[in-house]
Design a protein around this motif. Structure first.
Motif, PDB file in Angstrom:
ATOM      1  N   GLU A  49      70.407  53.450  86.515  1.00 40.59           N
ATOM      2  CA  GLU A  49      69.260  53.055  87.336  1.00 40.59           C
ATOM      3  C   GLU A  49      68.156  52.380  86.538  1.00 40.59           C
ATOM      4  O   GLU A  49      67.271  51.746  87.120  1.00 40.59           O
ATOM      5  N   LEU A  50      68.206  52.508  85.210  1.00 34.51           N
ATOM      6  CA  LEU A  50      67.109  52.019  84.391  1.00 34.51           C
ATOM      7  C   LEU A  50      66.910  50.514  84.527  1.00 34.51           C
ATOM      8  O   LEU A  50      65.803  50.039  84.791  1.00 34.51           O
ATOM      9  N   LEU A  51      67.973  49.761  84.342  1.00 38.05           N
ATOM     10  CA  LEU A  51      67.846  48.307  84.354  1.00 38.05           C
ATOM     11  C   LEU A  51      67.484  47.777  85.739  1.00 38.05           C
ATOM     12  O   LEU A  51      66.619  46.899  85.869  1.00 38.05           O
ATOM     13  N   ARG A  60      62.074  60.043  85.059  1.00 36.99           N
ATOM     14  CA  ARG A  60      63.427  60.256  84.564  1.00 36.99           C
ATOM     15  C   ARG A  60      64.439  59.790  85.606  1.00 36.99           C
ATOM     16  O   ARG A  60      64.316  60.090  86.791  1.00 36.99           O
ATOM     17  N   MET A  61      65.446  59.043  85.160  1.00 36.22           N
ATOM     18  CA  MET A  61      66.462  58.520  86.067  1.00 36.22           C
ATOM     19  C   MET A  61      67.785  58.376  85.334  1.00 36.22           C
ATOM     20  O   MET A  61      67.858  58.534  84.114  1.00 36.22           O
ATOM     21  N   LYS A  62      68.832  58.088  86.076  1.00 39.99           N
ATOM     22  CA  LYS A  62      70.139  57.890  85.468  1.00 39.99           C
ATOM     23  C   LYS A  62      70.150  56.599  84.654  1.00 39.99           C
ATOM     24  O   LYS A  62      69.419  55.653  84.962  1.00 39.99           O
ATOM     25  N   GLY A 112      60.243  54.499  82.360  1.00 39.88           N
ATOM     26  CA  GLY A 112      61.460  55.215  82.691  1.00 39.88           C
ATOM     27  C   GLY A 112      62.168  55.740  81.455  1.00 39.88           C
ATOM     28  O   GLY A 112      61.949  55.274  80.343  1.00 39.88           O
ATOM     29  N   HIS A 113      63.030  56.732  81.653  1.00 37.04           N
ATOM     30  CA  HIS A 113      63.847  57.279  80.570  1.00 37.04           C
ATOM     31  C   HIS A 113      65.012  58.023  81.202  1.00 37.04           C
ATOM     32  O   HIS A 113      64.978  58.357  82.392  1.00 37.04           O
ATOM     33  N   SER A 114      66.049  58.283  80.426  1.00 38.33           N
ATOM     34  CA  SER A 114      67.244  58.931  80.985  1.00 38.33           C
ATOM     35  C   SER A 114      67.547  60.275  80.333  1.00 38.33           C
ATOM     36  O   SER A 114      68.593  60.865  80.590  1.00 38.33           O
ATOM     37  N   VAL A 115      66.650  60.754  79.483  1.00 41.47           N
ATOM     38  CA  VAL A 115      66.859  62.044  78.825  1.00 41.47           C
ATOM     39  C   VAL A 115      65.770  63.014  79.270  1.00 41.47           C
ATOM     40  O   VAL A 115      64.742  62.611  79.807  1.00 41.47           O
ATOM     41  N   ARG A 116      66.021  64.297  79.038  1.00 38.19           N
ATOM     42  CA  ARG A 116      65.005  65.305  79.343  1.00 38.19           C
ATOM     43  C   ARG A 116      63.972  65.312  78.227  1.00 38.19           C
ATOM     44  O   ARG A 116      64.236  65.766  77.120  1.00 38.19           O
ATOM     45  N   LEU A 117      62.790  64.794  78.527  1.00 37.01           N
ATOM     46  CA  LEU A 117      61.729  64.768  77.528  1.00 37.01           C
ATOM     47  C   LEU A 117      61.269  66.177  77.206  1.00 37.01           C
ATOM     48  O   LEU A 117      61.111  67.003  78.099  1.00 37.01           O
TER      49      LEU A 117
END
Length: 288
Positions: A131-133, A126-128, A96-101
């Motif tokens: 939401e990651l944890l 990609r998520m907020k 997961g990640h929260s930035v635009r790769l």
């Protein structure tokens, strides 16, 4: 363009004869000619010079030959990967990640990973940030990476440093500071400043105390606003270089990129190795 035509083309290249290629493929020379004619019509140019004694590649054919081999190998690899997936032999690593790769970075990383570890498959999600944890704890993802974690972010979650990303000042080609090798706080005094929302609170507070109303938050989701801001002769502070205009290192400590996980596993170590390898080889762009 199907694989049979490509395979026939490569056999003719090797044998330099329609007849000999037909013998290898256990079909008639007429069938070989039909496939080659169809391939040449599809491409729009002759691939062979045909004579009574055999055939040789045209300049177009010489260009097409190595590419045809790569295409055919890719088809074979894709078929084999699909078969492995059907047999549940592929080990999927879900990150997961929260930035635009940045597309080039994500694509290269997935390719490096798959080539280094053929039985494994890398999937990004990609998520907020919020939401990651929860996704990690629910086992929806195997881990996530985060740029510039702040104090209190994801407490008590095991993590490892993947690398760092230098903050850059982004300016137009004709900007007065475009020739600088480094931009400092003192250089910002005459211009509007746009700061990426990814950057840390300490930097924002320091800039706000110095520059006040001339400091603006740049929405990380809106790439168009970045370009629009540059048209106003502003300076944009961004977590990495960009592909357009001029990116100049900004005199501030680099941002950390950390991978968070709950359980150590071999494919996570593989991901770490390939991420660090790619970051070292091309540190320009991780995010958009």
């Amino acid at each position: 363009m199907d694989s049979a035509k490509l395979e026939t083309f490569l056999y003719v290249c090797k044998e330099k004869s329609f007849t000999k290629a037909a013998e290898k493929l256990f079909i008639t020379p007429a069938a070989i000619k039909k496939q080659i004619d169809s391939l040449e019509n599809e491409i729009g140019t002759p691939l062979f010079l045909r004579t009574a004694s055999g055939c040789t590649l045209t300049p177009a054919g010489e260009i097409f030959q190595p590419r045809a081999r790569k295409i055919l190998n890719l088809i074979y690899d894709s078929v084999e990967a699909a078969r492995q997936a059907k047999k549940e032999q592929l080990q999927k690593l879900h990150i997961g990640h929260s930035v635009r790769l940045h597309y080039a970075f994500a694509s290269s990383l997935a390719t490096y990973y798959t080539e280094a570890y053929p039985g494994e498959f890398l999937l990004f999600d990609r998520m907020k940030k919020t939401e990651l944890l929860s996704s990690l704890k629910d086992r929806a993802i195997d881990g996530f990476f985060y740029i510039n974690p702040q104090k209190g972010d994801f407490p008590h979650v095991p993590n490892i440093l993947l690398g760092t990303s230098q903050i850059h000042a982004i300016v137009q080609q004709n900007h007065p500071l475009s020739k600088r090798k480094m931009i400092t706080f003192q250089d910002l005094g005459l211009y509007d400043i746009f700061i990426s929302a990814v950057l840390d609170h300490d930097l924002y507070e320091s800039l706000e105390s110095r520059f006040g109303a001339r400091l603006h938050i740049l929405d990380k989701e809106d790439r168009n606003s970045l370009i629009f801001s540059l048209q106003r002769n502003a300076i944009i502070l961004y977590p990495c270089p960009v592909d357009h205009d001029i990116s100049i290192p900004f005199g501030y400590p680099p941002l950390e990129i950390r991978l968070y996980y709950l359980k150590e596993q071999p494919n996570l170590q593989h991901f770490i190795q390939q991420f660090q390898k790619l970051l070292a080889a091309n540190a320009r762009t991780v995010i958009m």
